[in-house]
Design an enzyme around this catalytic site. Structure first.
Site, PDB file in Angstrom:
ATOM      1  N   ALA A 290      -3.772   7.808  -4.943  1.00 28.37           N
ATOM      2  CA  ALA A 290      -2.391   7.338  -5.107  1.00 28.37           C
ATOM      3  C   ALA A 290      -2.488   5.859  -5.482  1.00 28.37           C
ATOM      4  O   ALA A 290      -2.525   4.981  -4.617  1.00 28.37           O
ATOM      5  CB  ALA A 290      -1.625   7.522  -3.811  1.00 28.37           C
TER       6      ALA A 290
ATOM      7  N   GLY B  59       0.832  -1.212   0.000  1.00 25.56           N
ATOM      8  CA  GLY B  59       0.000   0.000   0.000  1.00 25.56           C
ATOM      9  C   GLY B  59       0.856   1.247   0.000  1.00 25.56           C
ATOM     10  O   GLY B  59       2.051   1.182  -0.297  1.00 25.56           O
ATOM     11  N   ASN B  60       0.270   2.381   0.302  1.00 22.52           N
ATOM     12  CA  ASN B  60       1.049   3.620   0.425  1.00 22.52           C
ATOM     13  C   ASN B  60       0.420   4.512   1.489  1.00 22.52           C
ATOM     14  O   ASN B  60      -0.635   4.198   2.031  1.00 22.52           O
ATOM     15  CB  ASN B  60       1.169   4.316  -0.941  1.00 22.52           C
ATOM     16  CG  ASN B  60      -0.181   4.701  -1.494  1.00 22.52           C
ATOM     17  OD1 ASN B  60      -0.870   5.551  -0.945  1.00 22.52           O
ATOM     18  ND2 ASN B  60      -0.581   4.050  -2.591  1.00 22.52           N
ATOM     19  N   TYR B  61       1.071   5.633   1.766  1.00 18.44           N
ATOM     20  CA  TYR B  61       0.677   6.468   2.909  1.00 18.44           C
ATOM     21  C   TYR B  61      -0.458   7.451   2.610  1.00 18.44           C
ATOM     22  O   TYR B  61      -0.786   8.267   3.453  1.00 18.44           O
ATOM     23  CB  TYR B  61       1.884   7.274   3.403  1.00 18.44           C
ATOM     24  CG  TYR B  61       2.934   6.445   4.082  1.00 18.44           C
ATOM     25  CD1 TYR B  61       2.629   5.725   5.242  1.00 18.44           C
ATOM     26  CD2 TYR B  61       4.230   6.385   3.589  1.00 18.44           C
ATOM     27  CE1 TYR B  61       3.593   4.975   5.882  1.00 18.44           C
ATOM     28  CE2 TYR B  61       5.204   5.632   4.219  1.00 18.44           C
ATOM     29  CZ  TYR B  61       4.885   4.928   5.365  1.00 18.44           C
ATOM     30  OH  TYR B  61       5.825   4.190   5.999  1.00 18.44           O
TER      31      TYR B  61
END
Ligand code: CTP
Length: 397
Positions: free
Chosen positions: A277, A209-211
């Site tokens: 994102a 995943g990402n932030y």
């Protein structure tokens, strides 16, 4: 008659600036609004209900009951009747009560029942305005979605000079006119917004995943909805909530789910803002059982995801607008312009990487907007709500 047909509840509290409420009432009525005054007991010490009702042509509401005749004034009905509530002047005490739900007068009960947006114009002495409790109460009220018209600096009733003077009635009226104009500026428009991160599954308990927090995309959705648009918000896994009636939320997890949801609805949209994102890659295999540790090196084979922005760019018809985001670490303008071309975007919003407080997880952001023809507009560090307003004004208004 910019305010023709608008129902405005004007709340007046016990500040010397209450005398300005008479001019404000007059200006709102001149602009076409119907105004109902609700005044606190202390407010009546500063300006008489007779003056105000003569201006509005309506009895001023102040007490819960009219003495002796059994009439009950319904704050609930006022909450449903109004298109906007303005509280001007708002004292430190009223701000505190509003922030904490202390409903000990008709004005606060009306505020708590209000279905319409609320605009607050504080007025008080400079030290009261600067007190941490006032600052905190204003922050709380902002977090409820209330709009604060900051007091001006100048000479106060105490003859001290500083910030605390209620904004002038002309400025409040202009703000209200602009507010209503904006509120309808995207009516009948349909807008798709992607927001948040995507999670690409490795096995039943792990993902890549990402932030991304989703805050920017949700702020954009609220802003578009607030301007009258019908919004489809395709959201990756985030813990944010939205309850605006104009927003239809579609929850997705992976880039593929986000792609399918977006491509499905885009033909019926007037615009799409691609704020998510999106993971560029996903694991080639998804293990059906939890992957076990065996102490050896582990190679993950990743395969590319589809580019949602580029796919929508390929489907785009005349009149549809496409707005993308970009985060670049070098040659930002050139790279952003290349992305506009490659994905057939109309605008790209560049996120700054070099400013503290901007980007992932923060409540603030600093952006530049580039258009297809190479125009660039830079903005300062602002709250994501303000940034959303700038983006919509620049790209969709
Ligand atoms: N985007 C998308 N689908 C993807 C990847 C990106 O819709 N699979 C969108 C993003 O939401 C953003 C824009 O494309 O609006 C640019 O995203 P970015 O990650 O900067 O672009 P990439 O094409 O992935 O380029 P790179 O990561 O190589 O800079």
């Amino acid at each position: 008659m910019t305010l023709k047909g608008k129902h405005i509840v004007l709340g007046i509290t016990g500040s010397i600036a209450a005398y300005k409420a008479a001019s404000l009432t007059r200006l709102l009525i001149k602009a076409g609004a119907e105004v109902q005054i609700v005044i606190t007991p202390a407010g009546k010490e500063f300006i008489t209900p007779v003056t105000l009702s003569a201006l509005t042509g309506k009895a001023v509401v102040s007490e819960f009951f009219t003495a002796n005749d059994g009439t009950w004034h319904s704050h609930v009905d006022l909450g449903l009747w109004a298109d906007l509530m303005i509280i001007a002047p708002a004292t430190a005490s009223t701000l505190g009560k509003m922030a904490n739900g202390i409903a000990d007068n008709m004005l606060i009960t009306t505020y708590l029942s209000m279905k319409a947006p609320v605009v607050i114009a504080p007025a008080m002495d400079l030290d009261m305005f600067a007190h941490p409790s006032t600052t905190r109460n204003i922050e709380i009220l902002r977090s409820y979605g209330n709009i604060i018209i900051e007091p001006a600096a100048g000479e106060l009733a105490s003859h001290l000079i500083g910030k605390g003077r209620m904004e002038e009635p002309e400025k409040i009226t202009a703000f209200v006119e602009e507010f209503f104009e904006k509120q309808e500026s995207l009516s009948k428009k349909k807008i798709l917004i992607t927001a948040g991160p995507t999670y690409e599954k490795l096995d039943p308990v792990r993902f890549i995943g990402n932030y991304s927090s989703g805050k920017m995309g949700f702020a954009l959705a609220e802003e578009c909805a607030g301007r009258g648009a019908e919004v489809i918000l395709v959201a990756g896994p985030v813990s944010l909530k939205t309850d605006h009636p104009n927003i239809t939320r579609v929850n997705v997890e992976s880039a593929e789910e986000m792609y399918n949801a977006s491509v499905n609805v885009f033909p019926n949209m007037d615009a799409a803002i691609l704020c998510a994102a999106v993971a560029d890659y996903r694991p080639k295999e998804q293990a059906s059982e939890k992957m076990k540790r065996n102490g050896e090196e582990l190679n993950l084979l990743l395969v590319p995801n589809k580019d949602i922005a580029a796919s929508l760019g390929g489907m785009k018809k005349d009149g549809q607008r496409l707005i993308g985001f970009a985060l670049e670490t070098k040659d930002e303008t050139q790279n952003a312009l290349k992305k506009i071309e490659k994905k057939n975007l109309d605008f790209i919003v560049l996120n700054s990487l070099n400013d503290s407080g901007a980007g992932f997880q923060y409540d603030t952001n600093k952006i530049s907007i580039l258009s297809r023809n190479g125009d660039r507009k830079d903005f300062g560090l602002k709250s994501k709500k303000e940034v959303a307003s700038d983006i919509i004004t620049e790209t969709l208004a």
